[in-house]
Scaffold this motif. Structure first.
Motif, PDB file in Angstrom:
ATOM      1  N   CYS A 197       6.126  12.302 -15.200  1.00 44.99           N
ATOM      2  CA  CYS A 197       5.566  12.862 -16.439  1.00 44.99           C
ATOM      3  C   CYS A 197       6.395  14.048 -16.897  1.00 44.99           C
ATOM      4  N   VAL A 200       2.584   3.392 -24.624  1.00 43.71           N
ATOM      5  CA  VAL A 200       2.844   4.306 -23.505  1.00 43.71           C
ATOM      6  C   VAL A 200       1.521   4.870 -22.986  1.00 43.71           C
ATOM      7  N   HIS A 257      -5.653   2.055 -12.232  1.00 45.88           N
ATOM      8  CA  HIS A 257      -5.209   1.193 -11.135  1.00 45.88           C
ATOM      9  C   HIS A 257      -4.926   2.031  -9.883  1.00 45.88           C
ATOM     10  N   ASP A 265      -9.429   3.431  -2.306  1.00 43.86           N
ATOM     11  CA  ASP A 265      -9.552   2.479  -1.197  1.00 43.86           C
ATOM     12  C   ASP A 265      -8.778   2.950   0.027  1.00 43.86           C
ATOM     13  N   VAL A 266      -7.569   3.463  -0.209  1.00 39.39           N
ATOM     14  CA  VAL A 266      -6.740   3.930   0.904  1.00 39.39           C
ATOM     15  C   VAL A 266      -7.460   5.061   1.638  1.00 39.39           C
ATOM     16  N   PHE A 301       2.216   6.763  -6.776  1.00 35.53           N
ATOM     17  CA  PHE A 301       1.194   7.671  -7.298  1.00 35.53           C
ATOM     18  C   PHE A 301       1.594   9.123  -7.087  1.00 35.53           C
ATOM     19  N   VAL A 318      -5.910   4.380  -4.546  1.00 35.87           N
ATOM     20  CA  VAL A 318      -5.892   5.529  -3.647  1.00 35.87           C
ATOM     21  C   VAL A 318      -7.288   5.748  -3.056  1.00 35.87           C
ATOM     22  N   MET A 377      -2.309   2.441 -15.590  1.00 35.43           N
ATOM     23  CA  MET A 377      -1.672   2.823 -14.344  1.00 35.43           C
ATOM     24  C   MET A 377      -2.527   3.819 -13.576  1.00 35.43           C
ATOM     25  N   ASN A 382      -2.476  14.120 -15.277  1.00 33.27           N
ATOM     26  CA  ASN A 382      -1.403  13.227 -15.718  1.00 33.27           C
ATOM     27  C   ASN A 382      -1.763  12.521 -17.014  1.00 33.27           C
ATOM     28  N   THR A 389      -5.370  15.274 -10.266  1.00 30.68           N
ATOM     29  CA  THR A 389      -4.019  14.798 -10.576  1.00 30.68           C
ATOM     30  C   THR A 389      -4.056  13.693 -11.620  1.00 30.68           C
ATOM     31  N   VAL A 390      -4.969  12.738 -11.427  1.00 32.31           N
ATOM     32  CA  VAL A 390      -5.086  11.614 -12.364  1.00 32.31           C
ATOM     33  C   VAL A 390      -5.431  12.122 -13.760  1.00 32.31           C
ATOM     34  N   VAL A 450       1.096   4.207  -2.890  1.00 31.62           N
ATOM     35  CA  VAL A 450       0.805   5.629  -2.689  1.00 31.62           C
ATOM     36  C   VAL A 450       2.010   6.473  -3.100  1.00 31.62           C
ATOM     37  N   PHE A 478      -0.233   4.181 -19.333  1.00 31.75           N
ATOM     38  CA  PHE A 478      -0.628   5.218 -18.380  1.00 31.75           C
ATOM     39  C   PHE A 478      -2.122   5.164 -18.063  1.00 31.75           C
ATOM     40  N   LEU A 513      12.007  14.741 -23.852  1.00 34.99           N
ATOM     41  CA  LEU A 513      11.591  14.634 -25.252  1.00 34.99           C
ATOM     42  C   LEU A 513      11.447  15.983 -25.951  1.00 34.99           C
ATOM     43  N   ARG A 548       0.818  -1.211   0.000  1.00 30.34           N
ATOM     44  CA  ARG A 548       0.000   0.000   0.000  1.00 30.34           C
ATOM     45  C   ARG A 548       0.849   1.257   0.000  1.00 30.34           C
ATOM     46  N   ALA A 606      -1.577  14.928 -19.827  1.00 30.93           N
ATOM     47  CA  ALA A 606      -0.176  15.280 -20.094  1.00 30.93           C
ATOM     48  C   ALA A 606       0.492  14.204 -20.942  1.00 30.93           C
ATOM     49  N   VAL A 607       0.286  12.929 -20.565  1.00 29.87           N
ATOM     50  CA  VAL A 607       0.926  11.837 -21.314  1.00 29.87           C
ATOM     51  C   VAL A 607       0.353  11.744 -22.726  1.00 29.87           C
ATOM     52  N   TRP A 631      -0.758  14.198 -24.423  1.00 28.75           N
ATOM     53  CA  TRP A 631      -0.179  15.302 -25.184  1.00 28.75           C
ATOM     54  C   TRP A 631       1.283  15.029 -25.534  1.00 28.75           C
ATOM     55  N   ILE A 632       2.063  14.481 -24.589  1.00 30.16           N
ATOM     56  CA  ILE A 632       3.470  14.173 -24.858  1.00 30.16           C
ATOM     57  C   ILE A 632       3.579  13.204 -26.044  1.00 30.16           C
ATOM     58  N   VAL A 663      -6.957  14.185  -5.900  1.00 31.81           N
ATOM     59  CA  VAL A 663      -6.469  12.974  -6.572  1.00 31.81           C
ATOM     60  C   VAL A 663      -7.073  12.883  -7.972  1.00 31.81           C
ATOM     61  N   LEU A 722       9.618  12.891 -18.409  1.00 34.01           N
ATOM     62  CA  LEU A 722       9.388  12.368 -19.751  1.00 34.01           C
ATOM     63  C   LEU A 722       9.248  13.508 -20.749  1.00 34.01           C
ATOM     64  N   TYR A 723       8.465  14.532 -20.346  1.00 31.57           N
ATOM     65  CA  TYR A 723       8.274  15.697 -21.211  1.00 31.57           C
ATOM     66  C   TYR A 723       9.606  16.383 -21.483  1.00 31.57           C
TER      67      TYR A 723
END
Lengths: 130, 117
Positions: free
Chosen positions: A46, B61, B71, B78-79, A39, B76, B68, B104, B100-101, A36, B65, A53, A32, B107-108, B110-111, B97, A49-50
């Protein structure tokens, strides 16, 4: 009503210093915690990675930054989080299909996870710091 | 029985299965990434860009993501349900959260497909 009263009188122990977790619980809670951590660090990955590239200067800057020791340390810790989450996750998947679910086997597979993480981390340490 | 568990009557089971399928998918995709980088490890900017210029790599990729973030979002969630009993606080953290998800993921996307590498 009777049930409610007994529930209320049940002894509680939430003193973290007196709770001793068995090895399978340790592996589980670290699964767990590492999840976290992975995450939380995601936006930074990210960004890396940006940067790597976007153009040649960005790539060079990223490569140079990852050679500095604070970043090496961070990558080492993240590698631990990743490999613990990965191996412990495979163990949880095995348990989801009812494999190694008895207490004895669960304790054994927890030890296997910890050993696999330790061995992989030796390779990671060698790759990053060696 | 198993199929019934996956109907709308038991949303928790579907979330549980989604998280596991994402985990398996990520493990397989990571293996592919690893093999690809093993065959030809990029050593400078142009070789790194070359890795990202192939369509299958960029699609994988993005797929990685998506799995990920799904998942992680479920995990999070559950936590937070386990450790943040105070509902207003949990709502605020969960909203952070969520943002953020989403951020992200975009962002990916777009990358890989927005910026011209």
């Amino acid at each position: 009503m009777i049930v409610k009263k007994t529930v209320k009188r049940r002894p509680k122990n939430l003193d973290l210093w007196t709770i001793r977790l068995p090895v399978n619980a340790v592996v589980s809670i670290m699964h767990r915690a590492s999840g976290v951590a992975l995450f939380v660090i995601q936006p930074w990955l990210c960004w890396l990675l940006y940067q790597s590239l976007v153009n040649a200067q960005g790539y060079a800057a990223t490569a140079a930054r990852l050679q500095q020791w604070p970043f090496k340390l961070l990558v080492t810790l993240l590698s631990w989080a990743f490999f613990h989450h990965f191996y412990a996750g495979l163990r949880h998947l095995a348990m989801d299909v009812h494999w190694m679910t008895s207490l004895q086997k669960a304790r054994f597979s927890s030890r296997v996870v910890l050993w696999l993480v330790a061995l992989t981390m030796l390779l990671v340490l060698w790759a990053i710091w060696g | 029985m198993l199929i019934e568990l996956l109907t709308a009557k038991y949303p928790g089971m579907r979330r549980w299965l989604t998280q596991r399928l994402c985990a398996v998918s990520m493990a397989l995709v990571l293996l592919l990434f690893w093999l690809r980088l093993l065959v030809c490890a990029p050593h400078d900017y142009s070789s790194w860009v070359a890795v990202f210029s192939s369509l299958w790599w960029r699609l994988l990729v993005v797929w990685f993501f998506v799995c990920m973030l799904l998942h992680a979002w479920l995990g999070v969630r559950d936590v937070l349900r386990d450790y943040v009993p105070h509902l207003p606080s949990r709502g605020v953290i969960q909203a952070l959260v969520d943002v953020t998800v989403l951020g992200n993921g975009l962002a990916v996307l777009w990358i890989c497909f927005g910026m011209n590498v």
